[in-house]
Design a protein around this motif. Structure first.
Motif, PDB file in Angstrom:
ATOM      1  N   GLU A   1       0.831  -1.199   0.000  1.00  0.00           N
ATOM      2  CA  GLU A   1       0.000   0.000   0.000  1.00  0.00           C
ATOM      3  C   GLU A   1       0.870   1.255   0.000  1.00  0.00           C
ATOM      4  O   GLU A   1       1.999   1.254   0.484  1.00  0.00           O
ATOM      5  CB  GLU A   1      -0.913   0.008   1.228  1.00  0.00           C
ATOM      6  CG  GLU A   1      -1.894  -1.145   1.297  1.00  0.00           C
ATOM      7  CD  GLU A   1      -3.000  -1.024   0.267  1.00  0.00           C
ATOM      8  OE1 GLU A   1      -3.379   0.128  -0.043  1.00  0.00           O
ATOM      9  OE2 GLU A   1      -3.485  -2.070  -0.215  1.00  0.00           O
ATOM     10  N   ARG A   2       0.319   2.313  -0.553  1.00  0.00           N
ATOM     11  CA  ARG A   2       1.016   3.600  -0.514  1.00  0.00           C
ATOM     12  C   ARG A   2       1.139   4.072   0.928  1.00  0.00           C
ATOM     13  O   ARG A   2       0.219   3.888   1.743  1.00  0.00           O
ATOM     14  CB  ARG A   2       0.280   4.648  -1.362  1.00  0.00           C
ATOM     15  CG  ARG A   2      -1.095   5.011  -0.856  1.00  0.00           C
ATOM     16  CD  ARG A   2      -1.844   5.877  -1.861  1.00  0.00           C
ATOM     17  NE  ARG A   2      -1.146   7.104  -2.188  1.00  0.00           N
ATOM     18  CZ  ARG A   2      -1.393   8.285  -1.606  1.00  0.00           C
ATOM     19  NH1 ARG A   2      -2.329   8.382  -0.672  1.00  0.00           N
ATOM     20  NH2 ARG A   2      -0.730   9.358  -1.969  1.00  0.00           N
ATOM     21  N   ARG A   3       2.263   4.681   1.282  1.00  0.00           N
ATOM     22  CA  ARG A   3       2.498   5.136   2.655  1.00  0.00           C
ATOM     23  C   ARG A   3       2.990   6.583   2.639  1.00  0.00           C
ATOM     24  O   ARG A   3       4.161   6.865   2.873  1.00  0.00           O
ATOM     25  CB  ARG A   3       3.533   4.247   3.342  1.00  0.00           C
ATOM     26  CG  ARG A   3       3.223   2.753   3.352  1.00  0.00           C
ATOM     27  CD  ARG A   3       1.969   2.431   4.118  1.00  0.00           C
ATOM     28  NE  ARG A   3       2.071   2.757   5.515  1.00  0.00           N
ATOM     29  CZ  ARG A   3       2.506   1.897   6.459  1.00  0.00           C
ATOM     30  NH1 ARG A   3       2.895   0.686   6.105  1.00  0.00           N
ATOM     31  NH2 ARG A   3       2.535   2.238   7.723  1.00  0.00           N
ATOM     32  N   PRO A   4       2.103   7.544   2.343  1.00  0.00           N
ATOM     33  CA  PRO A   4       2.555   8.944   2.293  1.00  0.00           C
ATOM     34  C   PRO A   4       3.043   9.466   3.625  1.00  0.00           C
ATOM     35  O   PRO A   4       3.767  10.474   3.668  1.00  0.00           O
ATOM     36  CB  PRO A   4       1.303   9.690   1.810  1.00  0.00           C
ATOM     37  CG  PRO A   4       0.157   8.810   2.185  1.00  0.00           C
ATOM     38  CD  PRO A   4       0.657   7.418   2.066  1.00  0.00           C
ATOM     39  N   GLU A   5       2.670   8.821   4.720  1.00  0.00           N
ATOM     40  CA  GLU A   5       3.103   9.309   6.035  1.00  0.00           C
ATOM     41  C   GLU A   5       4.612   9.208   6.217  1.00  0.00           C
ATOM     42  O   GLU A   5       5.179   9.897   7.077  1.00  0.00           O
ATOM     43  CB  GLU A   5       2.385   8.545   7.152  1.00  0.00           C
ATOM     44  CG  GLU A   5       2.702   7.063   7.241  1.00  0.00           C
ATOM     45  CD  GLU A   5       1.764   6.222   6.395  1.00  0.00           C
ATOM     46  OE1 GLU A   5       1.684   5.013   6.664  1.00  0.00           O
ATOM     47  OE2 GLU A   5       1.131   6.771   5.477  1.00  0.00           O
ATOM     48  N   ILE A   6       5.279   8.356   5.436  1.00  0.00           N
ATOM     49  CA  ILE A   6       6.734   8.276   5.546  1.00  0.00           C
ATOM     50  C   ILE A   6       7.382   9.591   5.132  1.00  0.00           C
ATOM     51  O   ILE A   6       8.344  10.055   5.759  1.00  0.00           O
ATOM     52  CB  ILE A   6       7.270   7.111   4.683  1.00  0.00           C
ATOM     53  CG1 ILE A   6       6.713   5.780   5.191  1.00  0.00           C
ATOM     54  CG2 ILE A   6       8.794   7.080   4.693  1.00  0.00           C
ATOM     55  CD1 ILE A   6       7.156   4.592   4.366  1.00  0.00           C
ATOM     56  N   ILE A   7       6.866  10.217   4.093  1.00  0.00           N
ATOM     57  CA  ILE A   7       7.395  11.508   3.641  1.00  0.00           C
ATOM     58  C   ILE A   7       6.886  12.633   4.518  1.00  0.00           C
ATOM     59  O   ILE A   7       7.620  13.589   4.812  1.00  0.00           O
ATOM     60  CB  ILE A   7       7.017  11.765   2.174  1.00  0.00           C
ATOM     61  CG1 ILE A   7       7.539  10.636   1.275  1.00  0.00           C
ATOM     62  CG2 ILE A   7       7.540  13.109   1.700  1.00  0.00           C
ATOM     63  CD1 ILE A   7       9.034  10.551   1.174  1.00  0.00           C
ATOM     64  N   ASP A   8       5.647  12.553   4.963  1.00  0.00           N
ATOM     65  CA  ASP A   8       5.040  13.651   5.719  1.00  0.00           C
ATOM     66  C   ASP A   8       5.608  13.771   7.128  1.00  0.00           C
ATOM     67  O   ASP A   8       5.720  14.880   7.657  1.00  0.00           O
ATOM     68  CB  ASP A   8       3.518  13.462   5.785  1.00  0.00           C
ATOM     69  CG  ASP A   8       2.880  13.497   4.409  1.00  0.00           C
ATOM     70  OD1 ASP A   8       3.507  14.061   3.483  1.00  0.00           O
ATOM     71  OD2 ASP A   8       1.766  12.957   4.252  1.00  0.00           O
ATOM     72  N   ASP A   9       5.957  12.658   7.760  1.00  0.00           N
ATOM     73  CA  ASP A   9       6.440  12.660   9.141  1.00  0.00           C
ATOM     74  C   ASP A   9       7.969  12.613   9.136  1.00  0.00           C
ATOM     75  O   ASP A   9       8.548  11.604   8.727  1.00  0.00           O
ATOM     76  CB  ASP A   9       5.873  11.453   9.894  1.00  0.00           C
ATOM     77  CG  ASP A   9       6.105  11.549  11.391  1.00  0.00           C
ATOM     78  OD1 ASP A   9       7.160  12.071  11.805  1.00  0.00           O
ATOM     79  OD2 ASP A   9       5.237  11.095  12.160  1.00  0.00           O
ATOM     80  N   PRO A  10       8.646  13.661   9.585  1.00  0.00           N
ATOM     81  CA  PRO A  10      10.124  13.654   9.570  1.00  0.00           C
ATOM     82  C   PRO A  10      10.729  12.533  10.397  1.00  0.00           C
ATOM     83  O   PRO A  10      11.762  11.970  10.015  1.00  0.00           O
ATOM     84  CB  PRO A  10      10.493  15.038  10.129  1.00  0.00           C
ATOM     85  CG  PRO A  10       9.283  15.883   9.901  1.00  0.00           C
ATOM     86  CD  PRO A  10       8.108  14.964  10.033  1.00  0.00           C
ATOM     87  N   ASP A  11      10.127  12.204  11.541  1.00  0.00           N
ATOM     88  CA  ASP A  11      10.677  11.135  12.377  1.00  0.00           C
ATOM     89  C   ASP A  11      10.594   9.785  11.674  1.00  0.00           C
ATOM     90  O   ASP A  11      11.550   8.999  11.690  1.00  0.00           O
ATOM     91  CB  ASP A  11       9.940  11.082  13.717  1.00  0.00           C
ATOM     92  CG  ASP A  11      10.212  12.299  14.578  1.00  0.00           C
ATOM     93  OD1 ASP A  11      11.286  12.909  14.396  1.00  0.00           O
ATOM     94  OD2 ASP A  11       9.360  12.643  15.413  1.00  0.00           O
ATOM     95  N   LEU A  12       9.442   9.484  11.067  1.00  0.00           N
ATOM     96  CA  LEU A  12       9.301   8.229  10.332  1.00  0.00           C
ATOM     97  C   LEU A  12      10.250   8.204   9.134  1.00  0.00           C
ATOM     98  O   LEU A  12      10.819   7.147   8.809  1.00  0.00           O
ATOM     99  CB  LEU A  12       7.858   8.048   9.864  1.00  0.00           C
ATOM    100  CG  LEU A  12       6.800   7.772  10.929  1.00  0.00           C
ATOM    101  CD1 LEU A  12       5.428   7.640  10.289  1.00  0.00           C
ATOM    102  CD2 LEU A  12       7.131   6.524  11.718  1.00  0.00           C
ATOM    103  N   TYR A  13      10.397   9.339   8.492  1.00  0.00           N
ATOM    104  CA  TYR A  13      11.263   9.408   7.313  1.00  0.00           C
ATOM    105  C   TYR A  13      12.708   9.083   7.679  1.00  0.00           C
ATOM    106  O   TYR A  13      13.359   8.261   7.023  1.00  0.00           O
ATOM    107  CB  TYR A  13      11.160  10.798   6.699  1.00  0.00           C
ATOM    108  CG  TYR A  13      12.045  11.000   5.496  1.00  0.00           C
ATOM    109  CD1 TYR A  13      11.640  10.582   4.233  1.00  0.00           C
ATOM    110  CD2 TYR A  13      13.296  11.599   5.616  1.00  0.00           C
ATOM    111  CE1 TYR A  13      12.443  10.758   3.125  1.00  0.00           C
ATOM    112  CE2 TYR A  13      14.112  11.779   4.515  1.00  0.00           C
ATOM    113  CZ  TYR A  13      13.683  11.351   3.278  1.00  0.00           C
ATOM    114  OH  TYR A  13      14.487  11.524   2.191  1.00  0.00           O
TER     115      TYR A  13
END
Length: 266
Positions: free
Chosen positions: A138-150
């Motif tokens: 699945e697409r996971r845009p939160e990886i780019i949106d959240d600096p900590d996750l990124y």
């Protein structure tokens, strides 16, 4: 024979496509850039934003009339552009390049959906498409949106690339399942709230850091669920300890030099 060479020809054509700085917004006039990536299993997971959702306005002009500039212009969020670029570059080094070679050699199937190229601003499927073609992720845009996750995800891929090298087998690049956000935030919070300081005064030592504490002659180390205590010897003068010593050696007049007897009344 001609059908056997079709995947190789498609891969070679895709290699001629110039790299894209980042996925364009869902209502951008350059929406075809997203479709060129999403329609094959070669690139479909190169960015966690893919597949980009449909444009709810139907096109860029209506989006501008609604004052939704974020749906049209990529530079509406300029801080995310470097994240997209680094994400895609790490993907290419870790997974993309070796995947191309496997597809050219016929070691990995090449999947394509020509309908994605012609669907325009809307998805041709009955429901919104969120799965990356050929990988089931699945697409996971939160990886780019959240600096900590990124930082946690991309940093992990870089460490894996340096220690294990690129992926030689078919693998899923986009993570599956929930992220452990609480651990990431707790780790970052401890770095801010518990700076390591050292102070030494007199004969006592005190070390305060997130996990160690030493006080006086007793030393305690606490880490996770384990706790250990042990005794350390600190050399001090007898006057500092406050202990009075009596002379246990008897004189010759009493019992002879060198003889001992219990000392009472200390």
């Amino acid at each position: 024979m001609k059908t056997q060479w079709l995947p190789l020809v498609l891969v070679l054509l895709l290699l001629c496509i110039p790299p894209v700085p980042a996925p364009v917004p869902r209502c951008s006039p350059f929406i075809i850039i997203n479709k060129l990536v999403e329609w094959t299993s070669l690139w479909s997971d190169s960015n966690s934003y893919f597949p980009v959702g449909p444009c709810e306005y139907g096109g860029p002009f209506r989006a501008l009339q609604a004052d939704d500039y974020n749906a049209v212009f990529l530079l509406d969020e300029p801080e995310k552009v470097p994240r997209h670029n680094i994400y895609e570059f790490v993907w290419f080094l870790k997974t993309g390049f070796t995947r191309m070679k496997r597809m050219m050699l016929g070691l990995e199937p090449f999947k394509a959906d020509i309908n994605i190229l012609t669907e325009g601003y809307q998805h041709y499927t009955p429901s919104v498409r969120t799965t990356q073609l050929g990988h089931g992720t699945e697409r996971r845009p939160e990886i780019i949106d959240d600096p900590d996750l990124y930082v946690d995800f991309v940093g992990g891929k870089i460490r894996s690339l340096l220690t294990e090298g690129p992926d030689l087998q078919r693998t899923r690049y986009t993570p599956v399942g929930p992220f452990r956000r609480s651990q990431i935030k707790h780790k970052n919070a401890r770095r801010r709230l518990y700076p390591r300081t050292v102070s030494i005064s007199g004969g006592d030592q005190s070390i305060h850091g997130g996990d160690q504490s030493i006080h006086g002659g007793d030393q305690s180390i606490h880490g996770g669920d384990q706790s250990r205590k042990f005794r350390t010897r600190i050399h001090q003068n007898s006057n500092e300890r406050g202990i009075s010593w009596s002379k246990p050696l008897l004189t010759q007049e009493e019992m002879g030099e060198g003889e001992w007897r219990p000392i009472l009344g200390r």
